[in-house]
Design a protein around this motif. Structure first.
Motif, PDB file in Angstrom:
ATOM      1  N   ARG A  21      -5.378   5.614  -1.057  1.00 14.00           N
ATOM      2  CA  ARG A  21      -4.714   4.328  -0.778  1.00 14.00           C
ATOM      3  C   ARG A  21      -3.723   4.465   0.367  1.00 14.00           C
ATOM      4  O   ARG A  21      -3.707   3.661   1.306  1.00 14.00           O
TER       5      ARG A  21
ATOM      6  N   TRP B 167      -3.931   2.971   4.317  1.00 14.14           N
ATOM      7  CA  TRP B 167      -2.877   2.249   5.038  1.00 14.14           C
ATOM      8  C   TRP B 167      -2.659   2.892   6.405  1.00 14.14           C
ATOM      9  O   TRP B 167      -2.584   2.190   7.421  1.00 14.14           O
TER      10      TRP B 167
ATOM     11  N   GLU C 145      -2.990   5.436 -12.033  1.00 16.19           N
ATOM     12  CA  GLU C 145      -3.784   5.734 -10.841  1.00 16.19           C
ATOM     13  C   GLU C 145      -4.000   7.246 -10.708  1.00 16.19           C
ATOM     14  O   GLU C 145      -3.044   8.014 -10.766  1.00 16.19           O
TER      15      GLU C 145
ATOM     16  N   ALA D 279       0.817  -1.218   0.000  1.00 14.81           N
ATOM     17  CA  ALA D 279       0.000   0.000   0.000  1.00 14.81           C
ATOM     18  C   ALA D 279       0.844   1.258   0.000  1.00 14.81           C
ATOM     19  O   ALA D 279       0.354   2.338  -0.325  1.00 14.81           O
TER      20      ALA D 279
END
Length: 198
Positions: A123, A127, A115, A75
């Motif tokens: 993301r 995490w 992305e 991540a």
């Protein structure tokens, strides 16, 4: 319950102007020398209960060289830059100037086919929010400067455009404290929790 997460920016693998998107090159000689120069200052962070790093070679090498023996966290990988992977910003701009402009202007866009910036920030924030919380617990994470910028934007609940205004230099450290959804930027004066930006 509060948790302290200190992010340490990986040493460099190239001169600043030659940095490439999704760069997977190992540390260069200057990067190794930088690690040796600051090792004594950053070594106390090895006492953290949990030690992580991004899967990027320079992040892993930096964490190992500092004695952290970090666990790789997928991540914490750099933003997926699609077809721009391996290019410098200047090279991407020369090939696709309108696409680069769109990417810089809209955090939801991914003209490179990878992305979007907003997904990258989410993301990394996800995490951060899923770290085990123990009162006074400490975590150290070695990551690319881009990952640390994303973590700070998320932690401060800042607009995504703030990402472009944060300068994270190699081997700088910054700490956020708190818990899921309630993070604060933390400045400490001890070597065990360095948080200044170099």
């Amino acid at each position: 319950m509060a948790l302290r997460v200190t992010f340490v920016a990986a040493a460099r693998s190239s001169p600043l102007l030659a940095e490439r998107f999704d760069d997977d090159r190992p540390l260069d000689q200057a990067g190794w020398q930088e690690v040796q120069h600051v090792a004594a200052e950053l070594l106390p962070l090895a006492a953290a209960e949990l030690r992580y790093c991004s899967p990027n070679p320079r992040s892993r090498a930096t964490g190992d060289a500092l004695g952290y023996a970090p666990l790789v966290q997928l991540a914490l990988r750099d933003c997926d830059m699609g077809r721009w992977r391996g290019l410098t910003l200047g090279e991407a701009m020369a090939r696709e100037p309108q696409s680069v402009d769109a990417w810089l202007a809209d955090p939801r866009s991914a003209p490179h086919g990878g992305e979007p910036l907003l997904a990258f920030i989410s993301r990394v924030g996800g995490w951060l929010d899923t770290r085990p919380v123990e009162d006074g617990g400490r975590i150290v994470a070695v990551a690319e400067p881009s990952v640390i910028r994303a973590a700070l934007v998320y932690a401060l609940q800042a607009p995504p455009s703030t990402y472009w205004n944060i300068d994270v230099r190699s081997l700088s450290a910054v700490t956020v404290s708190g818990r899921a959804g309630r993070w604060h930027l933390r400045f400490d004066s001890t070597a065990a929790q360095p948080s200044r930006m170099r």
